[in-house]
Design a protein around this motif. Sequence first.
Motif, mmCIF file in Angstrom:
data_model
loop_
_atom_site.group_PDB
_atom_site.id
_atom_site.type_symbol
_atom_site.label_atom_id
_atom_site.label_comp_id
_atom_site.label_asym_id
_atom_site.label_seq_id
_atom_site.Cartn_x
_atom_site.Cartn_y
_atom_site.Cartn_z
ATOM 1 N N VAL A 35 98.384 -8.219 -4.563
ATOM 2 C CA VAL A 35 97.540 -8.039 -5.742
ATOM 3 C C VAL A 35 97.200 -6.558 -5.849
ATOM 4 O O VAL A 35 96.596 -5.981 -4.944
ATOM 5 N N GLY A 36 97.600 -5.930 -6.950
ATOM 6 C CA GLY A 36 97.325 -4.513 -7.171
ATOM 7 C C GLY A 36 96.350 -4.318 -8.316
ATOM 8 O O GLY A 36 96.217 -5.172 -9.190
ATOM 9 N N GLY A 37 95.658 -3.203 -8.311
ATOM 10 C CA GLY A 37 94.709 -2.891 -9.378
ATOM 11 C C GLY A 37 93.373 -3.587 -9.242
ATOM 12 O O GLY A 37 92.673 -3.806 -10.230
ATOM 13 N N ILE A 38 92.997 -3.931 -8.025
ATOM 14 C CA ILE A 38 91.712 -4.610 -7.798
ATOM 15 C C ILE A 38 90.576 -3.623 -8.055
ATOM 16 O O ILE A 38 90.548 -2.541 -7.475
ATOM 17 N N PRO A 39 89.623 -3.981 -8.918
ATOM 18 C CA PRO A 39 88.478 -3.092 -9.162
ATOM 19 C C PRO A 39 87.715 -2.823 -7.861
ATOM 20 O O PRO A 39 87.561 -3.723 -7.033
ATOM 21 N N THR A 40 87.236 -1.612 -7.685
ATOM 22 C CA THR A 40 86.521 -1.258 -6.454
ATOM 23 C C THR A 40 85.198 -2.003 -6.317
ATOM 24 O O THR A 40 84.642 -2.076 -5.229
ATOM 25 N N THR A 41 84.708 -2.574 -7.421
ATOM 26 C CA THR A 41 83.449 -3.320 -7.382
ATOM 27 C C THR A 41 83.627 -4.730 -6.840
ATOM 28 O O THR A 41 82.645 -5.413 -6.554
ATOM 29 N N VAL A 42 84.869 -5.195 -6.685
ATOM 30 C CA VAL A 42 85.134 -6.562 -6.223
ATOM 31 C C VAL A 42 85.071 -6.603 -4.701
ATOM 32 O O VAL A 42 85.725 -5.825 -4.021
ATOM 33 N N ASN A 43 84.255 -7.543 -4.174
ATOM 34 C CA ASN A 43 84.166 -7.683 -2.718
ATOM 35 C C ASN A 43 85.085 -8.809 -2.241
ATOM 36 O O ASN A 43 85.710 -9.496 -3.042
ATOM 37 N N GLU A 44 85.156 -8.999 -0.932
ATOM 38 C CA GLU A 44 86.067 -9.987 -0.344
ATOM 39 C C GLU A 44 85.799 -11.408 -0.858
ATOM 40 O O GLU A 44 86.735 -12.147 -1.150
ATOM 41 N N ASP A 45 84.530 -11.783 -0.961
ATOM 42 C CA ASP A 45 84.201 -13.135 -1.423
ATOM 43 C C ASP A 45 84.605 -13.347 -2.875
ATOM 44 O O ASP A 45 85.146 -14.399 -3.228
ATOM 45 N N GLU A 46 84.355 -12.362 -3.728
ATOM 46 C CA GLU A 46 84.741 -12.467 -5.146
ATOM 47 C C GLU A 46 86.261 -12.527 -5.284
ATOM 48 O O GLU A 46 86.788 -13.271 -6.113
ATOM 49 N N PHE A 47 86.953 -11.771 -4.458
ATOM 50 C CA PHE A 47 88.416 -11.753 -4.450
ATOM 51 C C PHE A 47 88.953 -13.147 -4.121
ATOM 52 O O PHE A 47 89.776 -13.703 -4.833
ATOM 53 N N ARG A 48 88.448 -13.734 -3.029
ATOM 54 C CA ARG A 48 88.864 -15.079 -2.621
ATOM 55 C C ARG A 48 88.494 -16.114 -3.686
ATOM 56 O O ARG A 48 89.320 -16.953 -4.064
ATOM 57 N N ASP A 49 87.273 -16.042 -4.181
ATOM 58 C CA ASP A 49 86.812 -17.022 -5.159
ATOM 59 C C ASP A 49 87.637 -16.982 -6.437
ATOM 60 O O ASP A 49 87.949 -18.021 -7.013
#
Length: 101
Positions: A35-49
Amino acid sequence: MGLFFFPLFLKVEIKRTIPRGAGGSKDFKTKKIFVGGIPTTVNEDEFRDFFSQFGEVKEHQIMRDHATSRSRGFGFITFETEQAVDDLLVKGNKLEMAGSQ
């Protein structure tokens, strides 16, 4: 005046992970995506969810700079099944992921 946060929808790029020497990318079966282009504001839990809506997530990782621990803007998701990856990629290689500004 208060501080307001508005949802910001950014497109992240997804790709099937393919080991070196493996055949064509469309025929290769895998449970893991890049997954590329992940916003820097996204944390691990939000990413998984976020990716849990597409199938059961077995592992997840946002890659971080070793010195600063800041997000490098990409990561990996491993689903429980190969079918989750196939179903997700049918939608294309761009997804809208909500972040905050």
